[in-house]
Design a protein around this motif. Structure first.
Motif, short mmCIF file in Angstrom:
data_model
loop_
_atom_site.label_atom_id
_atom_site.label_comp_id
_atom_site.label_asym_id
_atom_site.label_seq_id
_atom_site.Cartn_x
_atom_site.Cartn_y
_atom_site.Cartn_z
N THR A 1 0.79 -1.22 0.12
CA THR A 1 0.12 -0.16 -0.22
C THR A 1 0.94 0.95 -0.04
OG1 THR A 1 -1.88 -1.36 1.28
CG2 THR A 1 -2.12 0.99 1.23
N ASP B 1 -5.34 -0.73 -4.78
CA ASP B 1 -5.31 -2.01 -4.08
C ASP B 1 -6.47 -2.64 -3.07
OD1 ASP B 1 -3.76 -2.84 -2.04
OD2 ASP B 1 -3.24 -0.62 -0.89
N GLU B 2 -6.15 -4.02 -3.42
CA GLU B 2 -6.39 -5.12 -3.02
C GLU B 2 -7.83 -5.10 -3.31
OE1 GLU B 2 -6.18 -6.11 0.88
OE2 GLU B 2 -4.22 -5.71 0.85
MG LIG Z 1 -2.17 -2.53 1.95
#
Ligand SMILES: [Mg+2]
Ligand SMILES: Nc1ncnc2c1ncn2[C@@H]1O[C@H](COP(=O)(O)OP(=O)(O)O)[C@@H](O)[C@H]1O
Lengths: 261, 261
Positions: free
Chosen positions: B52, B169-170
């Motif tokens: 991240t 991000d995810e």
């Molecule tokens: Mg992360």
């Protein structure tokens, strides 16, 4: 529309839509001003009409405006941070300043609505003839004060965007302004060292000027002095808020302060 | 497209209430890589590896302490605004939307912030709502949406400025299989239109199926960058074990970190 105007306008619209969707909205915009107005009305009921209009009506109006501009703008920053939208809007290509300015403007319009409501309500309940001697000056001063409050809101929202601790400060801010600016009583009753702070706050001048416009004493040296005070504090707030936002654009990215955790 | 050169980022946190100690930890440690146009590039690694943080630096939300990132020829620190116009990002989960507004209002607001031409705006918003299967819910408030619907709206939001590069991000965290499938289709469609995707995920199958290249990242450092099949070959050669999938490769690199051994 110019990109900047578009951003200010749409941020303002979004801000107002969100406020309308909130339960607390009725309390902040309508109920709270009415109660403050009533309370102040009773306190100044037996005083002269000029005092009543000055403190109970103009004072309440100022407070109402202040709450909805500064307080709402500050809690909005906090809310956006928790929603994760702060980082999102921060990372769009236009300057963050204009987005926040739009939000503050939205709160200002809502504040104006609630102010007018409370003004008419207090006037009607206490059957006071609203007699403003110099209406154009009153309106002009009123307009400048609103701009000034917006600049205060910009400074506060800026501080809140980068500081997680500033929230506590915000919660006591209402009372500080209430006491220091002479909304409820003349600031001459304050100790000298507190009066120094009063004169750094533009609402102090705004309230005095509005009162002078009500009584019609606008061609006095006091009026010009307070007017200069109002303009100078407002310009100062504007410059500080610009500088603050410039710092934010840099610092937030360096210190990772835009997120919740 | 994307050039990352010797980039590091550390965080300083304060610990303790009375004896305040500051602790500095390196979240990303001297990473370098580049991503080509039209590529789907995966960042894989355990929680806390620095994925991240890397994405935040690439999207200009964080500044690197050391090193240099260039995106589409623009430095992410010095020319952040230029970068922001041409990219967009999704952080997994339900945040970064205005829950009190409708799906359409959310998209229109971001279209305003990105200064999308008025002529295109309505059709683009409609098109994106259709793309993510929310056209029937355009005028419903986001707070009434399921988690999957919110995440789909996030995807639409991230495409509002027709970005050259999309960072995710995810993005599939907690999504049901149908929504996951939809996102995969959107990602592959973006690729055929020459867009570049940077993706982090904990779903190894997803990474293996989608990514052209994968970077494994461990405690802020890049372990290896290759295509999925090349990763499998290398890991098989180095470990001497039967390695058939990216999941096996992941276990080869990080299996010991489960704390079992
Ligand atoms: Mg992360
Ligand atoms: N804003 C922050 N302040 C302090 N530490 C942080 C911050 N953001 C991330 N970290 C730390 O940096 C490390 C890497 O985090 P992150 O990049 O989120 O990892 P990942 O996404 O791979 O799980 C973690 O140890 C995390 O605790």
């Amino acid at each position: 529309m110019k990109p900047i105007l578009r951003i200010v306008y749409s941020s303002m619209k979004i801000q107002m839509k969100q406020t309308f969707a909130r339960e607390m909205f009725r309390y902040i915009v309508i109920i709270f001003p009415l109660f403050t107005g009533l309370l102040m009305g009773f306190v100044y009921m037996d005083k002269s009409t000029a005092d009543f209009v000055s403190y109970a009506m103009v004072g309440t109006a100022t407070m109402t405006m202040w709450s909805s501009i500064a307080f709402s703008s500050a809690s909005d920053v906090q809310r956006e941070r928790f929603m994760g939208a702060l980082a999102q809007i921060f990372n769009t290509p236009e300057k963050f300043y204009y987005i926040m300015l739009g939000k503050v403007l939205g709160n200002t319009l809502l504040g104006a609505v609630s102010m007018v409501i409370s003004f008419i309500f207090v006037g009607a309940v206490f059957k006071v003839p609203i007699n403003i001697v110099n209406v154009p000056v009153f309106l002009a001063v009123f307009f400048i004060s609103v701009v000034s409050y917006m600049m205060i809101a910009m400074m506060l929202s800026g501080v809140l965007a980068v500081s997680r601790q500033a929230r506590t400060l915000m919660n006591s801010m209402d009372y500080i302004i209430f006491l220091l600016t002479g909304s409820a009583f003349p600031i001459t009753v304050l100790p000298i060292y507190l009066r120094f702070f009063s004169y750094a706050l533009s609402p102090t001048y705004a309230i005095k000027l509005l009162r002078l416009a009500i009584t019609g004493s606008v061609n006095t040296s006091a009026f010009y002095l307070y007017f200069v005070g109002l303009i100078m504090t407002t310009v100062l707030y504007f410059v500080v808020s610009l500088g603050l936002y410039r710092t934010i654009e840099l610092r937030a990215r360096v210190n990772a302060t835009l997120e919740v955790i | 497209m994307i050039e990352v050169l010797n980039v590091s980022r550390s965080f300083t946190t304060k610990k303790g209430i009375i004896h305040r100690k500051t602790e500095t930890m390196k979240a990303v440690n001297n990473i370098s890589f580049s991503v080509n146009q039209g590529e789907i590039f995966g960042l894989l690694g355990p929680n806390g590896a620095g994925k991240t943080t890397t994405i935040k630096m690439l999207t200009t939300l964080l500044t690197p302490n050391e090193g240099k990132i260039t995106i589409l020829g623009y430095d992410t620190v010095k020319r952040a605004k230029e970068v922001q116009k041409r990219i967009n990002f999704i952080y997994g989960g339900e945040r970064s939307l205005y829950w009190r507004l409708t799906a359409k209002d959310n998209l229109i607001y971001f279209a305003d912030l990105y200064n999308i031409e008025y002529k295109q705006m309505q059709s683009r918003v409609q098109g994106l709502l259709k793309l993510v299967g929310l056209e029937k819910y355009a005028d419903k408030k986001v707070e009434t949406f399921s988690k999957g619907m919110k995440q789909r709206l996030q995807i639409a939001r991230a495409l509002i400025n027709d970005p050259e590069i999309v960072f995710m991000d995810e993005p599939t965290i907690g999504l049901d299989p149908a929504a996951t499938h939809l996102l995969h289709e959107i990602i592959l469609d973006l690729k055929t239109r020459g867009k570049t995707i940077i993706l982090t995920t904990h779903y190894m199958k997803e990474a293996e199926e989608l990514c052209d290249r994968i970077a494994f990242i461990k405690q802020g450092e890049i372990v290896d960058i290759q295509s999925p099949s090349a990763h499998i070959n290398t890991a098989a050669k180095n470990s001497g074990k039967a390695i058939k999938s990216i999941e096996d490769v992941y276990m080869h690199y990080f299996g010991a970190e489960r704390g079992v051994e």
